[in-house]
Write an enzyme that holds these catalytic residues in place. Sequence first.
Site, PDB file in Angstrom:
ATOM      1  N   TYR A   1      43.289  47.307  36.072  1.00  0.00           N
ATOM      2  CA  TYR A   1      44.831  46.836  35.834  1.00  0.00           C
ATOM      3  C   TYR A   1      45.238  45.337  36.193  1.00  0.00           C
ATOM      4  CZ  TYR A   1      45.801  48.246  41.029  1.00  0.00           C
ATOM      5  OH  TYR A   1      45.914  48.470  42.229  1.00  0.00           O
ATOM      6  N   GLU A   2      46.416  45.178  35.581  1.00  0.00           N
ATOM      7  CA  GLU A   2      46.944  43.772  35.602  1.00  0.00           C
ATOM      8  C   GLU A   2      45.863  42.659  34.948  1.00  0.00           C
ATOM      9  OE1 GLU A   2      49.880  42.000  36.166  1.00  0.00           O
ATOM     10  OE2 GLU A   2      49.735  43.768  37.730  1.00  0.00           O
ATOM     11  N   GLY A   3      45.290  43.300  33.783  1.00  0.00           N
ATOM     12  CA  GLY A   3      44.404  42.792  32.734  1.00  0.00           C
ATOM     13  C   GLY A   3      43.173  43.115  33.344  1.00  0.00           C
TER      14      GLY A   3
ATOM     15  N   ARG B   1      47.993  38.750  39.648  1.00  0.00           N
ATOM     16  CA  ARG B   1      46.451  39.146  39.401  1.00  0.00           C
ATOM     17  C   ARG B   1      45.749  38.608  40.779  1.00  0.00           C
ATOM     18  NH1 ARG B   1      45.792  37.066  33.062  1.00  0.00           N
ATOM     19  NH2 ARG B   1      46.518  39.234  32.241  1.00  0.00           N
TER      20      ARG B   1
ATOM     21  N   MET C   1      52.634  36.622  36.322  1.00  0.00           N
ATOM     22  CA  MET C   1      50.972  37.258  36.064  1.00  0.00           C
ATOM     23  C   MET C   1      50.254  36.788  36.797  1.00  0.00           C
ATOM     24  SD  MET C   1      50.718  39.923  34.085  1.00  0.00           S
ATOM     25  CE  MET C   1      50.918  40.026  32.291  1.00  0.00           C
TER      26      MET C   1
END
Lengths: 593, 593
Positions: free
Chosen positions: B441-443, B301, B297
């Site tokens: 996206y991606e958090g 990110r 992750m």
Amino acid sequence: MYKAPVDEIAFTLKHVAGMAEALDAGVFGELGEDLVDAILAEAGRFATEEVAPLGDIGDRQGARLVDGAVKTPEGWRDLYHNWIGGGWNGLTAPEAFGGQNLPHMLHVAAMEMWNAGSMAFALGPTLTMGAIEALEKHGSEALKATYLAKMVSGEWTATMNLTEPHAGSDLGVLKTRAERRDDGSYRIFGQKIFITWGEHDFTDNIVHLVLARLPDAPAGTKGISLFLVPKFLVNADGSLGARNDLFCHSLEHKLGIHGSPTCTMIYGDGKFGDEKGAIGYLIGEENRGLACMFTMMNNARLAVGMQGVAIADAATQKAITYAKERTQGRAPGWSGEGMSPIIEHPDVAQMLLTMKALTQGSRAIAYACAHAVDMAHASKGDQARHWQERSSLLTPIAKSFATDAGVDVASLGIQVHGGMGFIEETGAARYLRDARIAPIYEGTNGIQAIDLVTRKLRLSDGAHVRGLIAELSEIAAAVGSTNRKGFGETAVRLDAAIGDLADASEWLLAALEGGKLTDALSGATAYQRLFGLVLTGAYLAKGGLAQAGDGKQDARIALCRFAAENLLAETGALKDRVVGGAESLAAARAALV
Amino acid sequence: MYKAPVDEIAFTLKHVAGMAEALDAGVFGELGEDLVDAILAEAGRFATEEVAPLGDIGDRQGARLVDGAVKTPEGWRDLYHNWIGGGWNGLTAPEAFGGQNLPHMLHVAAMEMWNAGSMAFALGPTLTMGAIEALEKHGSEALKATYLAKMVSGEWTATMNLTEPHAGSDLGVLKTRAERRDDGSYRIFGQKIFITWGEHDFTDNIVHLVLARLPDAPAGTKGISLFLVPKFLVNADGSLGARNDLFCHSLEHKLGIHGSPTCTMIYGDGKFGDEKGAIGYLIGEENRGLACMFTMMNNARLAVGMQGVAIADAATQKAITYAKERTQGRAPGWSGEGMSPIIEHPDVAQMLLTMKALTQGSRAIAYACAHAVDMAHASKGDQARHWQERSSLLTPIAKSFATDAGVDVASLGIQVHGGMGFIEETGAARYLRDARIAPIYEGTNGIQAIDLVTRKLRLSDGAHVRGLIAELSEIAAAVGSTNRKGFGETAVRLDAAIGDLADASEWLLAALEGGKLTDALSGATAYQRLFGLVLTGAYLAKGGLAQAGDGKQDARIALCRFAAENLLAETGALKDRVVGGAESLAAARAALV
């Protein structure tokens, strides 16, 4: 789906922007609060039930050019005819030509609602209204007799033809030319771009107002004349005659407002008629066309500001609805079952509050500007001058702050929706796409800042801006003298922000006095934002202080406090940028080589 | 057209982000500066000459779903094969599987360039690289042997399947289920949404990494397992076998990145195969899938952060080019003939400088983060821990600050273009449309802020963040001790901003220590932005101090000064929002009823 916030709009008009006092003082003649409320309610109903449901289809289908004719989105032609059927097109127009001569305050409120339903749709009538104003103020009686009533009723629409490929912000270099004819009319030749609703299928005729240059005109902005150039010539009996020599060459493929045809218009190409040249009629005097344009420019700029308010409000409504329904994770302190609605998460709540505060602040500034327009219209002598100056000063702020807010709020609205915000069907993305043009057209926000600093700030040698700042200080003092704890640090924060505005204003006035134009312009955009933020803080506070008896005072005070304690924190930095911007910018240019 | 800024990228890597010292210290083994420069030059050439020219067509045509198959934009399949042919897909992958095991710093620099050419195109490989990492770290030897080499070469691509309609930021509630089979494999059933490059025509096979829940799994995030689910099963000899029971049901209609197919994937619907259920293979242990995801992750990110840097750089290049060519009006002080280039107008220059400073600041933060990843990889013991913490701390800032910068810079880029910016063919609008997904996206950036404040800030009980702040203070001190007047007020402004960061950090650490989670979270987003701005100011200063001997030091100092004197003015307000945000927010919730 957008629901027109009629109550909040009425509250802002009456208790923040000054309509209640104006009604009491009889400024609007016979007009009473009941009729105001009824008009707002019906405008709101129309926007909510008739315009908004057709917003998406307008975006999806867009306007299309087929064999030289523009096809508007499904249902829009009927929508337009229902809308003019309701008399909305002539709301502020003179009664002599079929208008209702109602206050501009009502007009901007209604415009907000229509734009929130569909900015692409509402944009067309906005142009017609501007043209009505220019024609009414500067047109000959003959021209008015032929065109004005049909423009007021909406039977014909109108456009404003200013921009050419090389002449956007700087109209002095435009090349479209006009030749005198023996009968007193003219022939127009040239190409105009970015002509909003320049061609469409709503009406049988379209009245183009076109800036052009006579052969013997002086160079620059003092050699530009304004002409009325109809799509179809009008016979003496008012019936439509021959097609004039003009046409829509192409439509732009735009980021947003897809339903609004943005046309490249060709005049005098020989496509129609026996002789080359589109027939036009002079409005006002030769070479004084830009002055005619400027009389309507202020109102047009405020109208664009309303687009910012409108999109901001629509985006905020949508985001709040979603944030209350969508559940995800568990917010700190959440005691309910399962996942919490995302509105419970601090970051989401802050985004929504920022959206709400910017929306309501922009709305209040814009309505206050419209109030000044109405007051100037209804006043005489010094009073008229005072209110004229007030509307002049507030116009660039209303235009720029509201349109920047439209973009920022729409972008936050996407963020609140998470991944769904990026999907077109959700509708949040359309708001950003539509909003993005408003800081650009009708004078970029950079141009507004130049206008604010070099012209508006100096009205009455700075006395006007000082007077406004003093009024804002009274609001801060009134907050300070209440005992309502809900205001938190509002009084002290607002007072500090007003101090920043006062300091920045004095610094700019001194710089201009000293002939330091570059210094002043380097801080112009920062100053414009500073002014907008301070007005936002002050008008939200005024709203919080108002005793409207509608049970919403606590909510208004809470929003005012949020703005004061969060958004106003930026004013110190903005003041620094005004005061120190020039030296910093001069040095920094080395980075742009 | 975008031109990869290879020199500036190399400078930032070496002299700001720490690569020069790392090379000198032999951290990257045999790798020398010559090879670094050669790789960057070739990546830049590929991005400029091959990717960027196909960016527009990707946007216009988009990815289309035809009879269950995704058709990618014209020329993209060849582009992809040229790209993997250059070995770019395996840049950082292990040599054992055909990768080049090069530093992550080089990878993020190359990613920046590809994303600037076309974010929609570069996004696909980014997902494959994430999957390679997850498989390499957690997969069985058998799985690796079958899949990894082909993923590294790019012969097959890969996807990450996390999101479901009700499970976005909160994966704990996902419903896709996995059933054990006798042979040790599993059958997967469920629907996943927003699956980037979930289906396409680039390659013969696609490897899906899917999060799912076993029947006996605990509730929440501790009951999620990760499975490898290939589009086509693979025979023992490595050849492709039967079609697995999964398909792309539909593509999303998105605001931007049109060339990237965003798929709804259906697993186990019975559309393919004799028995219902897509066959999948466990990666790592049962119920430990989220941990597998989290190992990759951080890098994913950072990769999204690079998209922000990329769009910001491309938008800035485009706007500067336009502002130098487009003439309009006469700027104050302009002594040339006729109209001045709009870059001469103070407001335009300030927009461009803001764009440049945000771009370069974001780039430096992201590269510094990649440097920490590399250093952690190459170090042992306390050093490894130090660099691991550094990359952990910088990741949410790099992701959020750079992606916010991408949106803000792209929006300013439109404004610089005036009316032309709103026309799609100009290309400025695409940057805003593409950029808008990256903060989501991606958090989401709100999730990044929660991660930053509740986890990263507390690493080593706050000692790590204090150490970083001390390093930044040294930069400010170094600026203060130079005699270069060009720095203007940089030293004092930067020092004050670092002070704001230090105060806000201590306040948050104390709040967390005291268990006041709501207080801390209320200021999280403001803190994250504060951190990004301070790092921007410090890293620009570090760049200005560097003696690269390339004749650009004055320009770098000028940009650093602009950022310090303008952008850093906001830090005081942000600190106030961190410290006072919770009380203000709690009171303001009354406005959201």
